[in-house]
Design a protein around this motif. Structure first.
Motif, PDB file in Angstrom:
ATOM      1  N   UNK A 188      -2.687   4.295  -9.174  1.00  0.00           N
ATOM      2  CA  UNK A 188      -2.469   2.937  -8.682  1.00  0.00           C
ATOM      3  C   UNK A 188      -2.338   1.962  -9.837  1.00  0.00           C
ATOM      4  N   UNK A 189      -3.174   2.135 -10.836  1.00  0.00           N
ATOM      5  CA  UNK A 189      -3.115   1.272 -12.011  1.00  0.00           C
ATOM      6  C   UNK A 189      -1.777   1.440 -12.736  1.00  0.00           C
ATOM      7  N   UNK A 190      -1.330   2.678 -12.858  1.00  0.00           N
ATOM      8  CA  UNK A 190      -0.065   2.992 -13.528  1.00  0.00           C
ATOM      9  C   UNK A 190       1.102   2.284 -12.856  1.00  0.00           C
ATOM     10  N   UNK A 191       1.050   2.168 -11.513  1.00  0.00           N
ATOM     11  CA  UNK A 191       2.142   1.556 -10.761  1.00  0.00           C
ATOM     12  C   UNK A 191       1.921   0.070 -10.493  1.00  0.00           C
ATOM     13  N   UNK A 192       0.832  -0.498 -11.022  1.00  0.00           N
ATOM     14  CA  UNK A 192       0.579  -1.924 -10.842  1.00  0.00           C
ATOM     15  C   UNK A 192       0.027  -2.295  -9.480  1.00  0.00           C
ATOM     16  N   UNK A 193      -0.638  -1.340  -8.806  1.00  0.00           N
ATOM     17  CA  UNK A 193      -1.166  -1.580  -7.464  1.00  0.00           C
ATOM     18  C   UNK A 193      -2.700  -1.647  -7.424  1.00  0.00           C
ATOM     19  N   UNK A 194      -3.363  -1.695  -8.561  1.00  0.00           N
ATOM     20  CA  UNK A 194      -4.829  -1.697  -8.559  1.00  0.00           C
ATOM     21  C   UNK A 194      -5.325  -3.141  -8.491  1.00  0.00           C
ATOM     22  N   UNK A 196      -7.673  -6.169  -5.818  1.00  0.00           N
ATOM     23  CA  UNK A 196      -8.985  -6.260  -5.168  1.00  0.00           C
ATOM     24  C   UNK A 196      -9.051  -5.388  -3.919  1.00  0.00           C
ATOM     25  N   UNK A 197      -7.990  -5.396  -3.131  1.00  0.00           N
ATOM     26  CA  UNK A 197      -7.987  -4.589  -1.913  1.00  0.00           C
ATOM     27  C   UNK A 197      -8.067  -3.099  -2.268  1.00  0.00           C
ATOM     28  N   UNK A 198      -7.278  -2.670  -3.240  1.00  0.00           N
ATOM     29  CA  UNK A 198      -7.292  -1.261  -3.636  1.00  0.00           C
ATOM     30  C   UNK A 198      -8.660  -0.860  -4.173  1.00  0.00           C
ATOM     31  N   UNK A 199      -9.281  -1.717  -4.958  1.00  0.00           N
ATOM     32  CA  UNK A 199     -10.618  -1.407  -5.489  1.00  0.00           C
ATOM     33  C   UNK A 199     -11.640  -1.268  -4.373  1.00  0.00           C
ATOM     34  N   UNK A 200     -11.512  -2.103  -3.347  1.00  0.00           N
ATOM     35  CA  UNK A 200     -12.441  -2.009  -2.219  1.00  0.00           C
ATOM     36  C   UNK A 200     -12.264  -0.680  -1.485  1.00  0.00           C
ATOM     37  N   UNK A 316       1.936  19.839  -5.095  1.00  0.00           N
ATOM     38  CA  UNK A 316       2.817  18.919  -5.799  1.00  0.00           C
ATOM     39  C   UNK A 316       2.141  17.560  -5.888  1.00  0.00           C
ATOM     40  N   UNK A 317       2.140  17.005  -7.110  1.00  0.00           N
ATOM     41  CA  UNK A 317       1.326  15.832  -7.372  1.00  0.00           C
ATOM     42  C   UNK A 317       1.979  14.907  -8.375  1.00  0.00           C
ATOM     43  N   UNK A 318       1.419  13.733  -8.482  1.00  0.00           N
ATOM     44  CA  UNK A 318       1.856  12.755  -9.477  1.00  0.00           C
ATOM     45  C   UNK A 318       1.237  13.052 -10.838  1.00  0.00           C
ATOM     46  N   UNK A 319       1.966  12.683 -11.880  1.00  0.00           N
ATOM     47  CA  UNK A 319       1.408  12.595 -13.211  1.00  0.00           C
ATOM     48  C   UNK A 319       1.325  11.114 -13.574  1.00  0.00           C
ATOM     49  N   UNK A 320       0.357  10.764 -14.364  1.00  0.00           N
ATOM     50  CA  UNK A 320       0.192   9.360 -14.709  1.00  0.00           C
ATOM     51  C   UNK A 320      -0.359   9.237 -16.124  1.00  0.00           C
ATOM     52  N   UNK A 321      -0.378   8.022 -16.625  1.00  0.00           N
ATOM     53  CA  UNK A 321      -0.870   7.763 -17.976  1.00  0.00           C
ATOM     54  C   UNK A 321       0.263   7.444 -18.940  1.00  0.00           C
ATOM     55  N   UNK A 361      -3.623  13.287 -15.858  1.00  0.00           N
ATOM     56  CA  UNK A 361      -3.654  11.979 -16.517  1.00  0.00           C
ATOM     57  C   UNK A 361      -3.419  12.215 -18.008  1.00  0.00           C
ATOM     58  N   UNK A 362      -2.313  11.677 -18.522  1.00  0.00           N
ATOM     59  CA  UNK A 362      -1.847  12.027 -19.860  1.00  0.00           C
ATOM     60  C   UNK A 362      -1.862  10.828 -20.801  1.00  0.00           C
ATOM     61  N   UNK A 363      -2.326  11.082 -22.021  1.00  0.00           N
ATOM     62  CA  UNK A 363      -2.318  10.077 -23.081  1.00  0.00           C
ATOM     63  C   UNK A 363      -1.226  10.415 -24.084  1.00  0.00           C
ATOM     64  N   UNK A 364      -0.473   9.411 -24.479  1.00  0.00           N
ATOM     65  CA  UNK A 364       0.580   9.594 -25.477  1.00  0.00           C
ATOM     66  C   UNK A 364      -0.052   9.655 -26.869  1.00  0.00           C
TER      67      UNK A 364
END
Length: 488
Positions: A188-194, A196-200, A316-321, A361-364
């Motif tokens: 969610x953070x990666x896509x800019x969706x994190x 207050x509602x998402x945190x709750x 099948x899943x998302x990758x993020x980071x 979750x991947x770090x460059x």
């Protein structure tokens, strides 16, 4: 140094799947068209309806198992448009379902970008033979890509033979996937969706959850958050994110070459491109399969992950980071220094290295190698998972040069410290010349993964983004041909 083999695969327009088809899909009139089609079926004379039902079932049965059941399922999908007390006869239901069924040739346009791994089943082979599984990019109508498979055997006399591909091809049974709360939050953070509602919602989720638990958490939101005028978009973003993870399972009786992974999630709606498979050995010695592929939704791309124990059940899943932001990630076949590693191209033109603790979750870690030669001056990328040798990690590369010409090269990375490039190709290993020049996309030779067997590196290559051809090179000769680097 590189040897061409006669084995090849051409795209086959007869390899089709039958799927739900909604006339006028996406147009404001689509619902009214459904109602009109239902009315026409109900008004059709009984004899003509029966003849049409018999004909469509017979035609579809030639290329699809369970044709009648498939058609009837599509009829049920629009059953709400049968008004009043009208009840459909079986022949009416078959004709109605056939109106909402269409065949799709998954490789009607082209077949390319193969990725080779050791097949999960090696029974029935002679000594020194190896059965190979090959993932394929299948390009169909609308340039939409799916992931298909082929099988081959490398013989003791250094020949490659493709097995006949099984038919009919079959899509998987799709079911909901699950998430870890941490991965969901980072995505969610990666896509800019994190927000207050998402945190709750996150705070009310268990450590692992599916869409069912997500809905429960959404329903438990405080009224102050759930009833805000601007809550609808963020709530739907949570649902869309959860739905992007799924399982795709095939019956064991369906041969590998008859299986095809079709787009399911919204973010892959316009294609699943360039799967790079690797046979992965875990820290506990367990062996399975992993792959990254590029999901395309018509506007944006995203790297995604496939995991499978046996190439019949796929998660099948998302990758993020920061290390999962562009095309062409390639996973190492084992942990290195206790971490998952991957080659990537986060900036679009250089080969980078990425690291992960959990594989999602991947770090460059920064740029590993930049374009150096003229045949790679536009951009540089990997051609699949690194190959482990005693000398180091051998990485096949693709360089894009003048006239958008794709050529193959190679790097070698330090075995214990893969951030160090210790040797590289200064001349192309393979270029699209002669009969390799033409195709669906001219001047392209490209691979998504080679396989090492008995000291020979076997490279399935997509030629012209149109067909598959096979090349091989002795691994010792390839390594000897590279220019050693005095420092990194």
């Amino acid at each position: 140094m590189i040897r061409a083999h006669p084995a090849r695969l051409e795209h086959d327009p007869s390899r089709v799947v039958a799927r739900f088809f909604l006339p006028g899909d996406g147009l404001p009139s689509s619902h009214s068209r459904v109602t009109q089609i239902v009315a026409r079926v109900l008004e059709s004379p009984t004899r003509l309806t029966q003849e049409a039902a018999d004909r469509v079932v017979a035609e579809l049965t030639e290329r699809h198992a369970g044709a009648a059941d498939l058609i009837l399922a599509n009829a049920r999908a629009v059953g709400s448009r049968v008004r009043g007390s009208a009840r459909l006869t079986e022949s009416q239901a078959l004709v109605l379902g056939a109106a909402f069924t269409a065949e799709y040739a998954v490789e009607g346009a082209a077949l390319c970008n193969p990725s080779a791994v050791v097949h999960p089943y090696q029974d029935g082979l002679a000594p020194d033979q190896l059965r190979v599984a090959i993932a394929l990019r299948c390009i169909g109508e609308g340039h939409i890509s799916s992931i298909g498979f082929a099988e081959a055997v490398i013989d003791a006399d250094d020949t490659w033979t493709f097995a006949p591909r099984a038919a009919p091809i079959t899509g998987p049974a799709v079911s909901v996937g699950d998430w870890s709360r941490h991965h969901f939050g980072r995505s969610l953070e990666h896509e800019g969706h994190l927000n207050d509602l998402a945190n709750a919602v996150l705070s009310d989720l268990p450590e692992r959850f599916t869409g069912v638990e997500l809905e429960q958490a959404i329903l438990s939101l405080p009224d102050q958050l759930s009833t805000r005028p601007d809550s609808r978009g963020p709530t739907q973003a949570l649902r869309d994110m959860a739905a992007s993870a799924y399982h795709a399972d095939f019956p064991a009786a369906v041969p590998l070459s008859a299986r095809v992974l079709l787009p399911v999630a919204a973010e892959e709606d316009h294609g699943m491109e360039d799967a790079r498979f690797v046979r992965f050995t875990g820290e506990d010695g367990a062996i399975g399969y992993r792959a990254t592929y590029t999901a395309y939704d018509g506007q944006d791309i995203a790297p995604r992950l496939i995991t499978s124990p046996d190439l019949s059940a796929f998660a099948i899943h998302r990758l993020t980071g920061t290390g999962a932001r562009n095309k062409g990630m390639a996973l190492f076949p084992r942990l290195v220094g206790g971490h998952h590693l991957a080659l990537s191209r986060t900036d679009g033109e250089n080969i980078s290295l990425a690291r992960s603790a959990d594989g999602v979750i991947w770090d460059d870690l920064g740029i590993l190698h930049r374009p150096t030669e003229l045949w790679e001056l536009v951009q540089l990328g990997n051609c699949g998972a690194p190959i482990e040798t005693d000398e180091g990690w051998v990485v096949l590369t693709h360089g894009v040069g003048p006239l958008r010409t794709y050529s193959l090269g190679a790097l070698m990375l330090d075995l214990d410290h893969p951030s160090k490039v210790i040797a590289r190709s200064t001349a192309p290993l393979l270029q699209p010349t002669g009969d390799l020049r033409d195709g669906y996309v001219p001047r392209v030779v490209y691979s998504c993964g080679a396989i090492l067997h008995r000291k020979t590196l076997w490279i399935p290559v997509g030629v012209g983004d149109a067909r598959i051809q096979i090349f091989s090179v002795p691994i010792d000769e390839l390594i000897a041909s590279m220019t050693r680097l005095s420092s990194n």
